[in-house]
Design a protein around this motif. Sequence first.
Motif, PDB file in Angstrom:
ATOM      1  N   LYS A   9      46.839  22.964  34.472  1.00 12.41           N
ATOM      2  CA  LYS A   9      46.691  24.377  33.996  1.00 12.41           C
ATOM      3  C   LYS A   9      46.454  25.261  35.410  1.00 12.41           C
ATOM      4  O   LYS A   9      46.057  24.829  36.295  1.00 12.41           O
ATOM      5  CB  LYS A   9      45.535  24.654  33.211  1.00 12.41           C
ATOM      6  CG  LYS A   9      45.212  26.053  32.530  1.00 12.41           C
ATOM      7  CD  LYS A   9      44.227  26.030  31.666  1.00 12.41           C
ATOM      8  CE  LYS A   9      42.759  26.292  32.158  1.00 12.41           C
ATOM      9  NZ  LYS A   9      41.817  26.842  31.080  1.00 12.41           N
ATOM     10  N   ALA A  11      45.164  29.011  36.184  1.00 10.92           N
ATOM     11  CA  ALA A  11      44.634  30.525  35.682  1.00 10.92           C
ATOM     12  C   ALA A  11      44.078  31.267  36.842  1.00 10.92           C
ATOM     13  O   ALA A  11      43.349  31.055  37.860  1.00 10.92           O
ATOM     14  CB  ALA A  11      43.605  30.066  35.049  1.00 10.92           C
ATOM     15  N   ARG A 256      33.751  38.005  41.246  1.00 11.84           N
ATOM     16  CA  ARG A 256      33.910  38.488  40.019  1.00 11.84           C
ATOM     17  C   ARG A 256      35.285  37.836  39.379  1.00 11.84           C
ATOM     18  O   ARG A 256      35.217  37.373  38.293  1.00 11.84           O
ATOM     19  CB  ARG A 256      33.669  39.910  39.614  1.00 11.84           C
ATOM     20  CG  ARG A 256      33.675  40.198  38.243  1.00 11.84           C
ATOM     21  CD  ARG A 256      33.059  41.602  37.872  1.00 11.84           C
ATOM     22  NE  ARG A 256      33.674  42.712  38.190  1.00 11.84           N
ATOM     23  CZ  ARG A 256      33.474  43.922  37.949  1.00 11.84           C
ATOM     24  NH1 ARG A 256      32.383  44.228  37.249  1.00 11.84           N
ATOM     25  NH2 ARG A 256      34.030  44.851  38.618  1.00 11.84           N
ATOM     26  N   GLN A 257      36.246  38.172  40.170  1.00 13.86           N
ATOM     27  CA  GLN A 257      37.685  37.856  39.617  1.00 13.86           C
ATOM     28  C   GLN A 257      37.562  36.328  39.658  1.00 13.86           C
ATOM     29  O   GLN A 257      38.215  35.653  38.683  1.00 13.86           O
ATOM     30  CB  GLN A 257      38.394  38.422  40.648  1.00 13.86           C
ATOM     31  CG  GLN A 257      39.989  38.141  40.218  1.00 13.86           C
ATOM     32  CD  GLN A 257      41.128  38.690  41.379  1.00 13.86           C
ATOM     33  OE1 GLN A 257      40.608  39.741  41.988  1.00 13.86           O
ATOM     34  NE2 GLN A 257      42.174  38.083  41.367  1.00 13.86           N
ATOM     35  N   ALA A 260      35.662  35.023  36.694  1.00 10.88           N
ATOM     36  CA  ALA A 260      36.445  35.225  35.317  1.00 10.88           C
ATOM     37  C   ALA A 260      37.587  34.279  35.321  1.00 10.88           C
ATOM     38  O   ALA A 260      37.670  33.659  34.066  1.00 10.88           O
ATOM     39  CB  ALA A 260      36.978  36.735  35.323  1.00 10.88           C
ATOM     40  N   ALA A 261      38.304  33.849  36.154  1.00 11.14           N
ATOM     41  CA  ALA A 261      39.337  32.805  36.192  1.00 11.14           C
ATOM     42  C   ALA A 261      38.769  31.481  35.790  1.00 11.14           C
ATOM     43  O   ALA A 261      39.215  30.767  35.069  1.00 11.14           O
ATOM     44  CB  ALA A 261      40.059  32.730  37.565  1.00 11.14           C
ATOM     45  N   ARG A 262      37.475  31.153  36.153  1.00 10.06           N
ATOM     46  CA  ARG A 262      36.661  29.892  35.732  1.00 10.06           C
ATOM     47  C   ARG A 262      36.232  29.787  34.685  1.00 10.06           C
ATOM     48  O   ARG A 262      35.465  29.025  34.249  1.00 10.06           O
ATOM     49  CB  ARG A 262      35.850  29.727  37.125  1.00 10.06           C
ATOM     50  CG  ARG A 262      36.314  29.456  38.408  1.00 10.06           C
ATOM     51  CD  ARG A 262      35.118  28.998  39.209  1.00 10.06           C
ATOM     52  NE  ARG A 262      34.216  27.861  39.039  1.00 10.06           N
ATOM     53  CZ  ARG A 262      33.229  27.565  39.918  1.00 10.06           C
ATOM     54  NH1 ARG A 262      32.954  28.450  40.845  1.00 10.06           N
ATOM     55  NH2 ARG A 262      32.700  26.447  39.311  1.00 10.06           N
ATOM     56  N   GLU A 263      36.278  30.938  33.892  1.00 11.57           N
ATOM     57  CA  GLU A 263      35.497  31.278  32.613  1.00 11.57           C
ATOM     58  C   GLU A 263      33.912  31.020  32.653  1.00 11.57           C
ATOM     59  O   GLU A 263      33.454  30.463  31.750  1.00 11.57           O
ATOM     60  CB  GLU A 263      36.245  30.354  31.471  1.00 11.57           C
ATOM     61  CG  GLU A 263      37.666  30.435  31.525  1.00 11.57           C
ATOM     62  CD  GLU A 263      38.424  29.753  30.214  1.00 11.57           C
ATOM     63  OE1 GLU A 263      37.772  28.811  29.691  1.00 11.57           O
ATOM     64  OE2 GLU A 263      39.777  29.948  30.149  1.00 11.57           O
ATOM     65  N   GLU A 264      33.485  31.454  33.714  1.00 12.23           N
ATOM     66  CA  GLU A 264      32.108  31.481  33.738  1.00 12.23           C
ATOM     67  C   GLU A 264      31.423  32.697  32.849  1.00 12.23           C
ATOM     68  O   GLU A 264      31.974  33.631  32.663  1.00 12.23           O
ATOM     69  CB  GLU A 264      31.367  31.794  35.209  1.00 12.23           C
ATOM     70  CG  GLU A 264      32.078  30.600  36.237  1.00 12.23           C
ATOM     71  CD  GLU A 264      31.843  30.866  37.521  1.00 12.23           C
ATOM     72  OE1 GLU A 264      31.885  30.142  38.399  1.00 12.23           O
ATOM     73  OE2 GLU A 264      31.592  32.336  37.979  1.00 12.23           O
ATOM     74  N   VAL A 265      30.030  32.197  32.371  1.00  9.99           N
ATOM     75  CA  VAL A 265      29.230  33.398  31.704  1.00  9.99           C
ATOM     76  C   VAL A 265      29.004  34.240  32.823  1.00  9.99           C
ATOM     77  O   VAL A 265      28.310  34.013  33.700  1.00  9.99           O
ATOM     78  CB  VAL A 265      27.932  32.607  31.115  1.00  9.99           C
ATOM     79  CG1 VAL A 265      27.166  33.580  30.341  1.00  9.99           C
ATOM     80  CG2 VAL A 265      28.426  31.375  30.049  1.00  9.99           C
ATOM     81  N   PRO A 266      29.261  35.508  32.556  1.00 11.77           N
ATOM     82  CA  PRO A 266      29.082  36.610  33.446  1.00 11.77           C
ATOM     83  C   PRO A 266      27.504  36.914  33.359  1.00 11.77           C
ATOM     84  O   PRO A 266      26.889  37.062  32.349  1.00 11.77           O
ATOM     85  CB  PRO A 266      30.117  37.714  32.947  1.00 11.77           C
ATOM     86  CG  PRO A 266      30.180  37.699  31.548  1.00 11.77           C
ATOM     87  CD  PRO A 266      30.084  35.822  31.211  1.00 11.77           C
TER      88      PRO A 266
END
Length: 463
Positions: A9, A11, A256-257, A260-266
């Motif tokens: 994948k 992302a 932050r970008q 978000a690409a790693r799908e971490e909990v913000p």
Amino acid sequence: MKEYRTVSKIAGPLVFVEKTEPVGYGELVNIVLFDGTVKRGQVLDTSDEIVVVQVFETTAGIGRDSGIRFTGETIKMPVGRDMLGRILSGGGKPIDGGPEIVPEKRLDITGAAINPYARGSPSDFIQSGISTIDGMNTLVRGQKLPIFSGAGLPHNNVALQIARQAKVPGSKEAFAVVFAAMGITREEANAFMQDFERTGALERAVVFLNLADDPAVERIITPRLALTTAEYLAFDLGMHVLVILTDMTNYCEALRQIGAAREEVPGRRGYPGYMYTDLACIYERAGIIKGKKGSVTQIPILTMPGDDITHPIPDLTGYITEGQIVVNRDLHRKGIYPPINVLPSLSRLMNLGIGKGHTREDHKKVSDQIYAAYAEGNDLRGLVAIVGKDALSERDRMFLEFADLYEDRFVRQGYDEDRTIEDTLDLGWDLLSALPVEQLVRIDRELIAKYHPKFKKEGAPQG
């Protein structure tokens, strides 16, 4: 070197690779495209089944048939004496048309934490030539003192002026500047380079430029490359180094970008929960090491989104660093440069670097008196807006006029005006002479007799 073709994948700037050999966090990766082109990346996350690689360039052209090679090395910065006077990209490559840097060492960019016991106490005054910093919020060698600004304010001009003028008065020791710009426009980059070359400041500087159209991932390593260079100049070559990082807000946006690409909990406002730790890893690389000649002093610059000082970036920065210099929009609207507001500004190490033997014996008292008088005059502006100037007492009008005089003469100075600390303190005394002596309650009578313009000519004050 094994080559894997198990890309599962892609992302954003991240490539997910399945089932590989055990690899280390931060390990360098070469990605071979179908046409033989090689792109560089770094291991961001690793588990038994998936390895996440962040690519330093665009992921365009990477597909399932791309070869992934793990090098077994982490990112290292080639450093050497001939780095001074060079302009490098945000990834550490020369962009000034000069030759490649011949490295004397290759240092890991994550650096090593300074043992708290080995840290020396900062005490040497750095003269920036800017009165609001030198006189009121003094910078000390080994300190980390950020500049908080807002979009559209001239914080980069202030940074360039400091880079050009900073020195330790009376010291013959070598002084260098490492200037790292992150996420800036090409126009800003050209302005930086022209200013460095025009003033000759480039001779003692190393400049890193990460542009707005460069990959966000590169923005993450730019300050680390800059600080690794600074540590080499300071602790290997014995130089005193001033590191200017602009703009840390762009750095945090890149964090932050990628999060978000790693799908971490913000966390707060979408920034990663580990942003405090990440910023601390950068800011804490300032300091002095006992037994070593050099020092690393940091001035990170950040633009507060919406001029909000409670935003997570300035908020977390304030916890880690030793004060802040605040650039003010109201002063900028009045046409005052540099528009530094001393009221919310603070240098927590100021008292270690001023006074007899450092600057001058009257420094602390003059600074306190000017601050108190300006704060009172500034408060009265709010009252005038409600009741009018005619309702003020004579004393209140005097402090109101002092606030205007202070902004016009002390804060305002030219972009190329380099004031010595003596010039700044003498100017402070000139301003205070506009107030009656009985109002100078924060200054000792002995100092008034010695430095007050009136009594330097007439003799000691009475009472």
